[in-house]
Design an enzyme around this catalytic site. Structure first.
Site, mmCIF file in Angstrom:
data_model
loop_
_atom_site.group_PDB
_atom_site.id
_atom_site.type_symbol
_atom_site.label_atom_id
_atom_site.label_comp_id
_atom_site.label_asym_id
_atom_site.label_seq_id
_atom_site.Cartn_x
_atom_site.Cartn_y
_atom_site.Cartn_z
ATOM 1 N N ASP A 144 0.831 -1.196 0.000
ATOM 2 C CA ASP A 144 0.000 0.000 0.000
ATOM 3 C C ASP A 144 0.870 1.253 0.000
ATOM 4 O O ASP A 144 1.967 1.244 -0.571
ATOM 5 C CB ASP A 144 -0.947 -0.017 1.205
ATOM 6 C CG ASP A 144 -2.295 0.593 0.892
ATOM 7 O OD1 ASP A 144 -2.375 1.830 0.824
ATOM 8 O OD2 ASP A 144 -3.268 -0.165 0.708
ATOM 9 N N HIS A 207 -3.916 6.107 3.200
ATOM 10 C CA HIS A 207 -4.592 4.892 2.759
ATOM 11 C C HIS A 207 -4.004 3.641 3.409
ATOM 12 O O HIS A 207 -4.733 2.787 3.930
ATOM 13 C CB HIS A 207 -4.494 4.818 1.234
ATOM 14 C CG HIS A 207 -5.321 3.766 0.590
ATOM 15 N ND1 HIS A 207 -4.882 2.470 0.423
ATOM 16 C CD2 HIS A 207 -6.556 3.809 0.042
ATOM 17 C CE1 HIS A 207 -5.817 1.765 -0.199
ATOM 18 N NE2 HIS A 207 -6.842 2.553 -0.439
ATOM 19 N N SER A 543 -11.134 -0.915 -1.198
ATOM 20 C CA SER A 543 -9.909 -0.836 -0.398
ATOM 21 C C SER A 543 -10.185 -1.131 1.067
ATOM 22 O O SER A 543 -9.334 -1.659 1.781
ATOM 23 C CB SER A 543 -9.291 0.566 -0.505
ATOM 24 O OG SER A 543 -8.541 0.717 -1.669
#
Length: 585
Positions: A144, A207, A543
């Protein structure tokens, strides 16, 4: 119960079926970085890759970008299209393809799943385990944007020793490893030399931190996003350890970096790999030219369960991505929590809206209200003004008013409409939009809410029957135990797979709408004026659903260490609970 490694029986067949030898770089390919895939690692080395490179290159410095040696054989290099075609003709080369760029799949969940609340987890190894008598602790590898180790969700306190089988490293990022985070690697893309990231695994986007805490975050009490969604935040497998592989920057996720991370993760000894990223539905890669499919193939071959997000290009069919049969592909659903931001009209009439905002324009309907179409410029169409598209409305008519807009032409995003109304001096926006129902976006302090088309006539009737219409938009409140739930989110990509139509995808659905999880520090975009940066954030996307399944896979692996990826995937897919009210929106 005896566990059989079905994955190892299938792999030779799949290899023949999906990874047939490439004809070389396609006609019209440009010079750039190419990935050379050579199959499984069988004693291949960086020196061997360099020798193959030197057979077609003459005195070019820094041609080799990445070398894959663990589980995967191959490399990434700067090549011309002709050189790529030449290398593709070498014996043992499976495929040669341009280095692709992938995107992140983002646009109270565990309590909703009833996991961790009324289920007692037996952490002791079972009789079919090949582990010692000590508890088996799963290691989740996450590809990520990096991680923020300061978050309370990654506290290493009282977790015990790091599993002795771990071969990974934190490299130069010594302050990252704390017993919870036990690995931190980073991979800059070939063109990121001047990006100033110093090849660090620190999260500068948020994220990766959000995903990691969803999968394996430790318990944090009284977590919230500025008072919204208050509760205990925890990951699906709080005892699992985390290894972060930063493969993404704000410009995307380079395929060559993703494949390098897969190779390292195989060597490091992770049990689960979680990838909340993928290609857009408009450009689907063939398996033999897809770094995620290739990396996952060899990871699963080495006993690692690979979980991937399915993409956010729904609700159209054949938009699902990460569809290789050996990947556990996850769709996104809502949970039984809704963020309401209601519109109040004159006479205390309330129209229900949905959004995350911290509006501060009062609870009394005292602000002028106008329909976007009524402020139409002479050279704009009614449709453009009704949809509040750029340069379609008269600023003098919009200034100081709440604006009613529609969103039926799909020519501009909601944030485009928000920017247009704000630029003209509007003080609020009520948007009519059925497509995004069930997903509350964050508009910070700006009074913006989304209503359904069935509620719009009430506001239009009021506008048409009142000389001086007024309204206000209330700040968000939380509605718990909202029904129906779960509902498949509108954005969640749908099947069938365009690559393997005989294989159903996605495999499973999990919460992916308005999920609260840890966030990086000092993010000005999500920080309210005059407030400290939030430690948690609420975002949506497949996600967010992917790490829910990754966490559950880690729990299963901890209980049954000898189970293969196929057995874990089967257990997850075949033990779902029918809630009776689930629907597809």
């Amino acid at each position: 119960m005896k566990s059989y490694s079905i994955s190892y029986i299938l792999f030779p067949i799949l290899l023949v079926a999906f990874l047939v030898e490439s004809e070389g770089a396609a006609e019209g390919e440009k010079d750039g970085v190419y990935i050379v895939y050579m199959g499984a690692a069988t004693g291949s080395s960086k020196n061997g890759h360099a020798q193959l490179l030197s057979s077609v290159l003459k005195r070019r410095k820094n041609a080799l970008v990445q070398s894959y040696e663990h589980g995967i054989s191959g490399f990434a290099a700067r090549l011309s299209a002709a050189e790529a075609q030449s290398i593709a003709k070498n014996p043992g080369v499976v495929s040669v393809f341009p280095d692709p760029v992938y995107q992140l799949h983002t646009t109270r969940s565990w309590d909703f799943l009833k996991y961790g609340t009324d289920i007692v987890i037996d952490s002791r190894p079972h009789s079919d385990s090949n582990s010692s008598s000590a508890e088996y602790v799963s290691i989740i590898g996450i590809l990520d944007t990096g991680i923020s180790p300061e978050s309370e969700s990654f506290s290493g306190q009282d977790l015990g020793p790091i599993p002795s089988r771990w071969n990974g490293t934190c490299g130069d990022a010594h302050d990252f490893c704390n017993g919870k985070i036990i690995g931190a690697r980073s991979y800059n893309s070939p063109d990121d030399d001047d990006e100033g990231l110093d090849n660090a695994p620190r999260d500068t986007i948020g994220h990766g931190t959000h995903v990691a805490s969803t999968a394996a975050g430790t318990m944090v009490t009284d977590a919230s996003y500025y008072g919204l969604a208050t509760g205990n935040a925890k990951g699906g497998s709080p005892l699992s350890r985390i290894a972060m592989y930063r493969v993404c920057t704000r410009y995307g996720c380079q395929g060559s970096s993703i494949l390098a991370a897969f190779s390292d993760a195989i060597k490091d000894g992770v049990d689960i790999l979680s990838l909340s990223l993928g290609s857009p539905a408009s450009y689907m890669f063939d398996y033999k030219e897809d770094p995620i499919a290739i990396g996952a193939f060899h990871a699963v071959e080495n006993g690692i369960t690979v979980v991937c997000s399915g993409g956010n290009d729904g609700p159209s069919e054949e938009t699902i991505t990460n569809v290789a049969p050996w990947i556990l592909t996850v769709a996104a659903t809502t949970i039984d929590r809704k963020f309401e931001s209601n519109v109040v009209l004159q006479g205390k009439k309330v129209v229900k809206g949905e959004a995350i905002n911290f509006a501060d324009i009062g609870t009394s309907p005292i602000h002028p209200l106008i329909y976007g179409k009524s402020a139409k410029k002479t050279d704009a169409t009614e449709s453009e003004a009704r949809n509040c598209n750029p340069d379609s409305m008269d600023g003098e008519m919009i200034k100081g008013k709440i604006v009613l807009c529609e969103n039926d032409d799909n020519s501009n995003t909601i944030h485009d409409k928000e920017d247009e109304v704000q630029s003209l001096g509007g003080i609020g926006l009520v948007l009519v939009d059925d497509r995004t129902s069930g997903v509350a976006s964050n508009y910070n302090e700006f009074p913006l809410t989304v209503i359904s088309s069935k509620d719009a006539p009430a506001i239009l009737s009021y506008l048409n029957s009142t000389e001086n219409p007024v309204a206000t938009i209330l700040p968000s409140t939380v509605v718990s135990q909202y029904k129906p739930a779960p509902t498949v989110a509108y954005f969640s990509s749908r099947g069938p797979s365009s690559l393997s139509r005989n294989i159903l995808k996605p495999d499973i659905a999990a919460p992916g709408v308005d999920i609260l999880a840890a966030w990086m520090a000092n993010d000005t975009e999500v920080t309210l004026k005059g407030k400290e940066s939030p430690k948690f954030n609420i975002i949506s996307g497949t996600s967010m659903s992917c790490p829910h399944v990754s966490g559950m896979a880690a729990v299963i692996k901890s209980q049954y260490p000898s189970w293969s990826p196929s057995a874990i995937k089967s257990a997850i897919m075949s033990t779902g609970k029918d809630l009776g009210q689930a629907k597809v929106s």
